[in-house]
Design an enzyme around this catalytic site. Sequence first.
Site, PDB file in Angstrom:
ATOM      1  N   THR A 125     141.430 -11.444  18.934  1.00 35.14           N
ATOM      2  CA  THR A 125     142.404 -10.862  18.003  1.00 35.14           C
ATOM      3  C   THR A 125     142.187  -9.353  17.852  1.00 35.14           C
ATOM      4  OG1 THR A 125     142.957 -10.772  15.643  1.00 35.14           O
ATOM      5  CG2 THR A 125     140.800 -11.633  16.171  1.00 35.14           C
ATOM      6  N   ASP A 126     143.261  -8.657  17.487  1.00 30.50           N
ATOM      7  CA  ASP A 126     143.133  -7.214  17.217  1.00 30.50           C
ATOM      8  C   ASP A 126     142.230  -6.939  16.016  1.00 30.50           C
ATOM      9  OD1 ASP A 126     144.886  -8.123  15.234  1.00 30.50           O
ATOM     10  OD2 ASP A 126     146.522  -6.737  15.731  1.00 30.50           O
ATOM     11  N   GLU A 127     141.994  -7.965  15.188  1.00 29.87           N
ATOM     12  CA  GLU A 127     141.216  -7.738  13.965  1.00 29.87           C
ATOM     13  C   GLU A 127     139.760  -7.395  14.257  1.00 29.87           C
ATOM     14  OE1 GLU A 127     141.967 -10.122  10.606  1.00 29.87           O
ATOM     15  OE2 GLU A 127     143.911 -10.800  11.330  1.00 29.87           O
ATOM     16  N   TYR A 149     136.388 -13.456   8.852  1.00 27.58           N
ATOM     17  CA  TYR A 149     137.088 -14.013  10.017  1.00 27.58           C
ATOM     18  C   TYR A 149     136.918 -13.084  11.214  1.00 27.58           C
ATOM     19  CZ  TYR A 149     141.092 -14.534  13.195  1.00 27.58           C
ATOM     20  OH  TYR A 149     141.881 -14.635  14.307  1.00 27.58           O
ATOM     21  N   LYS A 153     135.065 -13.569  14.938  1.00 26.91           N
ATOM     22  CA  LYS A 153     135.783 -13.411  16.211  1.00 26.91           C
ATOM     23  C   LYS A 153     135.093 -12.339  17.074  1.00 26.91           C
ATOM     24  CE  LYS A 153     139.099 -15.193  17.364  1.00 26.91           C
ATOM     25  NZ  LYS A 153     139.290 -16.483  18.088  1.00 26.91           N
TER      26      LYS A 153
HETATM   27  P1  NAD Z   1     145.498 -22.244  13.945  1.00 29.87           P
HETATM   28  O1  NAD Z   1     144.652 -22.124  12.731  1.00 29.87           O
HETATM   29  O2  NAD Z   1     146.962 -22.511  13.804  1.00 29.87           O
HETATM   30  O3  NAD Z   1     144.925 -23.433  14.879  1.00 29.87           O
HETATM   31  C1  NAD Z   1     143.556 -23.588  15.125  1.00 29.87           C
HETATM   32  C2  NAD Z   1     143.370 -24.927  15.854  1.00 29.87           C
HETATM   33  O4  NAD Z   1     141.968 -25.057  16.179  1.00 29.87           O
HETATM   34  C3  NAD Z   1     143.741 -26.135  14.997  1.00 29.87           C
HETATM   35  O5  NAD Z   1     144.473 -27.065  15.782  1.00 29.87           O
HETATM   36  C4  NAD Z   1     142.400 -26.715  14.591  1.00 29.87           C
HETATM   37  O6  NAD Z   1     142.417 -28.121  14.353  1.00 29.87           O
HETATM   38  C5  NAD Z   1     141.544 -26.361  15.798  1.00 29.87           C
HETATM   39  N1  NAD Z   1     140.111 -26.298  15.489  1.00 29.87           N
HETATM   40  C6  NAD Z   1     139.521 -25.642  14.460  1.00 29.87           C
HETATM   41  N2  NAD Z   1     138.176 -25.828  14.489  1.00 29.87           N
HETATM   42  C7  NAD Z   1     137.929 -26.598  15.594  1.00 29.87           C
HETATM   43  C8  NAD Z   1     136.742 -27.109  16.179  1.00 29.87           C
HETATM   44  N3  NAD Z   1     135.526 -26.861  15.639  1.00 29.87           N
HETATM   45  N4  NAD Z   1     136.850 -27.839  17.307  1.00 29.87           N
HETATM   46  C9  NAD Z   1     138.062 -28.111  17.862  1.00 29.87           C
HETATM   47  N5  NAD Z   1     139.217 -27.670  17.339  1.00 29.87           N
HETATM   48  C10 NAD Z   1     139.151 -26.902  16.214  1.00 29.87           C
HETATM   49  O7  NAD Z   1     145.224 -20.927  14.786  1.00 29.87           O
HETATM   50  P2  NAD Z   1     146.220 -20.030  15.656  1.00 29.87           P
HETATM   51  O8  NAD Z   1     146.940 -19.112  14.770  1.00 29.87           O
HETATM   52  O9  NAD Z   1     146.957 -20.899  16.589  1.00 29.87           O
HETATM   53  O10 NAD Z   1     145.172 -19.168  16.473  1.00 29.87           O
HETATM   54  C11 NAD Z   1     144.663 -19.632  17.725  1.00 29.87           C
HETATM   55  C12 NAD Z   1     143.694 -18.604  18.266  1.00 29.87           C
HETATM   56  O11 NAD Z   1     144.347 -17.351  18.420  1.00 29.87           O
HETATM   57  C13 NAD Z   1     142.500 -18.362  17.362  1.00 29.87           C
HETATM   58  O12 NAD Z   1     141.357 -18.192  18.165  1.00 29.87           O
HETATM   59  C14 NAD Z   1     142.852 -17.063  16.644  1.00 29.87           C
HETATM   60  O13 NAD Z   1     141.694 -16.350  16.276  1.00 29.87           O
HETATM   61  C15 NAD Z   1     143.626 -16.349  17.732  1.00 29.87           C
HETATM   62  N6  NAD Z   1     144.626 -15.365  17.277  1.00 29.87           N
HETATM   63  C16 NAD Z   1     145.578 -15.729  16.367  1.00 29.87           C
HETATM   64  C17 NAD Z   1     146.540 -14.806  16.003  1.00 29.87           C
HETATM   65  C18 NAD Z   1     147.650 -15.166  15.041  1.00 29.87           C
HETATM   66  O14 NAD Z   1     148.450 -14.299  14.690  1.00 29.87           O
HETATM   67  N7  NAD Z   1     147.763 -16.401  14.597  1.00 29.87           N
HETATM   68  C19 NAD Z   1     146.517 -13.508  16.546  1.00 29.87           C
HETATM   69  C20 NAD Z   1     145.537 -13.197  17.466  1.00 29.87           C
HETATM   70  C21 NAD Z   1     144.595 -14.126  17.837  1.00 29.87           C
HETATM   71  P1  TYD Z   2     148.154 -12.845   7.439  1.00 30.88           P
HETATM   72  O1  TYD Z   2     149.386 -13.571   7.859  1.00 30.88           O
HETATM   73  O2  TYD Z   2     147.133 -13.568   6.645  1.00 30.88           O
HETATM   74  O3  TYD Z   2     147.526 -12.231   8.772  1.00 30.88           O
HETATM   75  P2  TYD Z   2     146.318 -11.139   8.958  1.00 30.88           P
HETATM   76  O4  TYD Z   2     145.618 -10.926   7.696  1.00 30.88           O
HETATM   77  O5  TYD Z   2     145.495 -11.832   9.971  1.00 30.88           O
HETATM   78  O6  TYD Z   2     146.997  -9.903   9.464  1.00 30.88           O
HETATM   79  O7  TYD Z   2     148.567 -11.579   6.621  1.00 30.88           O
HETATM   80  C1  TYD Z   2     149.413 -10.599   7.172  1.00 30.88           C
HETATM   81  C2  TYD Z   2     149.568  -9.465   6.191  1.00 30.88           C
HETATM   82  O8  TYD Z   2     150.254  -9.963   5.044  1.00 30.88           O
HETATM   83  C3  TYD Z   2     148.267  -8.866   5.684  1.00 30.88           C
HETATM   84  O9  TYD Z   2     148.457  -7.472   5.492  1.00 30.88           O
HETATM   85  C4  TYD Z   2     148.070  -9.556   4.341  1.00 30.88           C
HETATM   86  C5  TYD Z   2     149.498  -9.744   3.848  1.00 30.88           C
HETATM   87  N1  TYD Z   2     149.727 -10.919   2.999  1.00 30.88           N
HETATM   88  C6  TYD Z   2     150.352 -10.761   1.762  1.00 30.88           C
HETATM   89  O10 TYD Z   2     150.715  -9.647   1.348  1.00 30.88           O
HETATM   90  N2  TYD Z   2     150.560 -11.874   1.000  1.00 30.88           N
HETATM   91  C7  TYD Z   2     150.178 -13.108   1.403  1.00 30.88           C
HETATM   92  O11 TYD Z   2     150.376 -14.098   0.629  1.00 30.88           O
HETATM   93  C8  TYD Z   2     149.549 -13.267   2.678  1.00 30.88           C
HETATM   94  C9  TYD Z   2     149.087 -14.616   3.174  1.00 30.88           C
HETATM   95  C10 TYD Z   2     149.349 -12.128   3.435  1.00 30.88           C
END
Ligand code: NAD
Ligand code: TYD
Length: 337
Positions: A125-127, A149, A153
């Site tokens: 992730t970019d984070e 988090y 990562k």
């Molecule tokens: P999500 O929370 O929707 O899904 C996570 C999945 O992992 C779930 O199905 C959960 O059951 C499974 N899981 C959790 N712990 C586990 C374990 N110990 N063993 C097996 N399975 C397990 O997450 P997401 O948003 O789909 O993100 C997927 C990946 O992409 C993550 O690694 C996250 O850090 C990365 N990512 C997400 C975003 C975003 O915007 N959502 C952006 C950049 C990177």
């Molecule tokens: P989020 O979807 O949790 O993603 P991330 O923190 O990984 O970027 O949040 C996106 C942005 O929205 C972040 O700046 C926090 C803000 N946010 C709110 O203002 N209110 C909310 O209830 C949530 C969940 C996030």
Amino acid sequence: MTKTLLITGGCGFIGANFVHRILRQYPDYRVINLDKLTYAGNPANLADIADDERYRFVHGDIADVATVEPLVAEADCIINFAAESHVDRSILGSADFLHTNVNGTYVLLDAARRHGIERFHHISTDEVYGSIAEGHWDESFPLEPRNPYAATKASAELLVRAFHLSHGIPTVVTRASNNIGPYQYPEKRVPLYVTNAIDDKPLPVYGDGLQVRDHLYVDDHCSAIDLVLHKGTIGEVYNVGGQNDVTGIDVAHAILRQLGKPEALIQFVEDRSGHDLRYALDSSKIKALGWTPLVGVDEAMERTIQWYVDHQDWWRAIRDRDDYKAYYERQYGDRLK
Ligand code: NAD
Ligand code: TYD
């Protein structure tokens, strides 16, 4: 050519979209989906392909060696999506984040070391970069995570790097920005706001709502992972961003406008502790590899909002659960008056 992909976390948001893509694009591939089914893992995300003979679901934990070992032995490639993924939950408590994001990644890497693997693709992730006031991060920027988090990562990425350099594991890493699209658990901002707005509930905006995020449509993220999995250079890291700056308040307005709901639903609430001000990626490296995002930020938002309008059964089943209600109360009970 036939390949077996071990996809972890395939029942989550991005993992489910990626499993769909692989089965659609590669008729000869087999997919093993290892997922623990945490609160965020939802078998409904893959109900349409559950009976596909190329697909196998394994219910288990990536940090459990006995579960992981035979699956890695069978796989040609690992794509590690499994993670605890929500910043706010990591601030409430970090143990699960260390277990899955750090130890789980280590267990997968160690099994890959023993069995040999064609590719280990780690989804990051970019984070991991922290927060940037102006300009854009390229892949050479230092990792300076600012919330638990992001720290887990970044730790996982350091393990991936070390296992590549020490043990020759053929790793690639992609660092993506904030994804939006179908199947995102409604604790993340966009689905939270859309589902609240549909029900005339308040949209909680942390702080002044001026924090900036880069939005990426999940299909474009999946096409980037596909490209790097097949064509990325071993040992390299690739940023994947939509190259747009969107503030929190802009997001809330866009959602209310499309749904025809009043701006009075916006409620400014106590800020997230340590809230990162701005994320912004330079994605020229993956573009040079041949990646082109197909969905612009406005269309990405429109399509995403419409998906939640059209799939109310999907998210109402989640929001009706006691664990969702308990989290919502814990996170917003004191914030929303
Ligand atoms: P999500 O929370 O929707 O899904 C996570 C999945 O992992 C779930 O199905 C959960 O059951 C499974 N899981 C959790 N712990 C586990 C374990 N110990 N063993 C097996 N399975 C397990 O997450 P997401 O948003 O789909 O993100 C997927 C990946 O992409 C993550 O690694 C996250 O850090 C990365 N990512 C997400 C975003 C975003 O915007 N959502 C952006 C950049 C990177
Ligand atoms: P989020 O979807 O949790 O993603 P991330 O923190 O990984 O970027 O949040 C996106 C942005 O929205 C972040 O700046 C926090 C803000 N946010 C709110 O203002 N209110 C909310 O209830 C949530 C969940 C996030």
